[in-house]
Scaffold this motif. Sequence first.
Motif, mmCIF file in Angstrom:
data_model
loop_
_atom_site.group_PDB
_atom_site.id
_atom_site.type_symbol
_atom_site.label_atom_id
_atom_site.label_comp_id
_atom_site.label_asym_id
_atom_site.label_seq_id
_atom_site.Cartn_x
_atom_site.Cartn_y
_atom_site.Cartn_z
ATOM 1 N N ILE A 28 0.878 -1.175 0.000
ATOM 2 C CA ILE A 28 0.000 0.000 0.000
ATOM 3 C C ILE A 28 0.910 1.218 0.000
ATOM 4 O O ILE A 28 1.787 1.356 0.847
ATOM 5 C CB ILE A 28 -0.921 0.022 1.247
ATOM 6 N N HIS A 59 -1.121 -3.654 7.007
ATOM 7 C CA HIS A 59 -0.911 -2.552 6.058
ATOM 8 C C HIS A 59 -1.132 -1.167 6.672
ATOM 9 O O HIS A 59 -1.202 -0.176 5.942
ATOM 10 C CB HIS A 59 -1.802 -2.737 4.833
ATOM 11 N N TYR A 72 -6.843 4.073 -0.404
ATOM 12 C CA TYR A 72 -6.258 2.849 0.144
ATOM 13 C C TYR A 72 -7.086 1.620 -0.209
ATOM 14 O O TYR A 72 -6.540 0.575 -0.565
ATOM 15 C CB TYR A 72 -6.104 2.932 1.660
ATOM 16 N N TYR A 73 -8.420 1.726 -0.105
ATOM 17 C CA TYR A 73 -9.251 0.554 -0.395
ATOM 18 C C TYR A 73 -9.059 0.120 -1.845
ATOM 19 O O TYR A 73 -9.024 -1.075 -2.155
ATOM 20 C CB TYR A 73 -10.738 0.821 -0.075
ATOM 21 N N VAL A 79 -10.342 -1.706 4.953
ATOM 22 C CA VAL A 79 -10.196 -3.091 4.502
ATOM 23 C C VAL A 79 -11.573 -3.692 4.246
ATOM 24 O O VAL A 79 -11.789 -4.376 3.233
ATOM 25 C CB VAL A 79 -9.403 -3.929 5.530
ATOM 26 N N MET A 110 -5.544 -7.771 8.231
ATOM 27 C CA MET A 110 -5.119 -7.071 7.010
ATOM 28 C C MET A 110 -4.881 -5.594 7.324
ATOM 29 O O MET A 110 -3.906 -4.999 6.850
ATOM 30 C CB MET A 110 -6.177 -7.220 5.910
ATOM 31 N N LEU A 115 -5.857 -1.720 -2.211
ATOM 32 C CA LEU A 115 -6.004 -3.052 -1.657
ATOM 33 C C LEU A 115 -6.741 -3.962 -2.646
ATOM 34 O O LEU A 115 -6.327 -5.102 -2.885
ATOM 35 C CB LEU A 115 -6.739 -2.985 -0.321
#
Length: 118
Positions: free
Chosen positions: A3, A44, A11-12, A51, A40, A15
């Motif tokens: 990431i 990260h 961020y999502y 997440v 997770m 991922l």
Amino acid sequence: MQIDHGSRQPYYAQLVTGIEQDIAHGVLQPGEQLPSVREMARQHLLNPNTVSKAYKQLEAQQIIQTVPGKGTYVQAADSSLLQAELRERFTQIVKLAYQSGVSIAELHDWLDKTGEML
């Protein structure tokens, strides 16, 4: 999967892309269990809600499946669904290339060179 905390991409989304790439490259196999949302997030340095959002998007795309009380797993790939997704993404890339002034011949060249690397 990494990431990039300095990236403009959410961020999502990073991922989601990372998990998709890990599956495509065989790092994650069908039936393999993913880390829990909390694990997770810890790995990260992310908020668990981030997440969770990524996992929900991957579930909506039928890439992963959550079994209540058991965990989250990589689903077996349905090749027709995967090919349809790839075709859609490829079309988007071709349109973007066209808008950027990249010719069809250049795209063919890129495909040939990429194919040689595989």
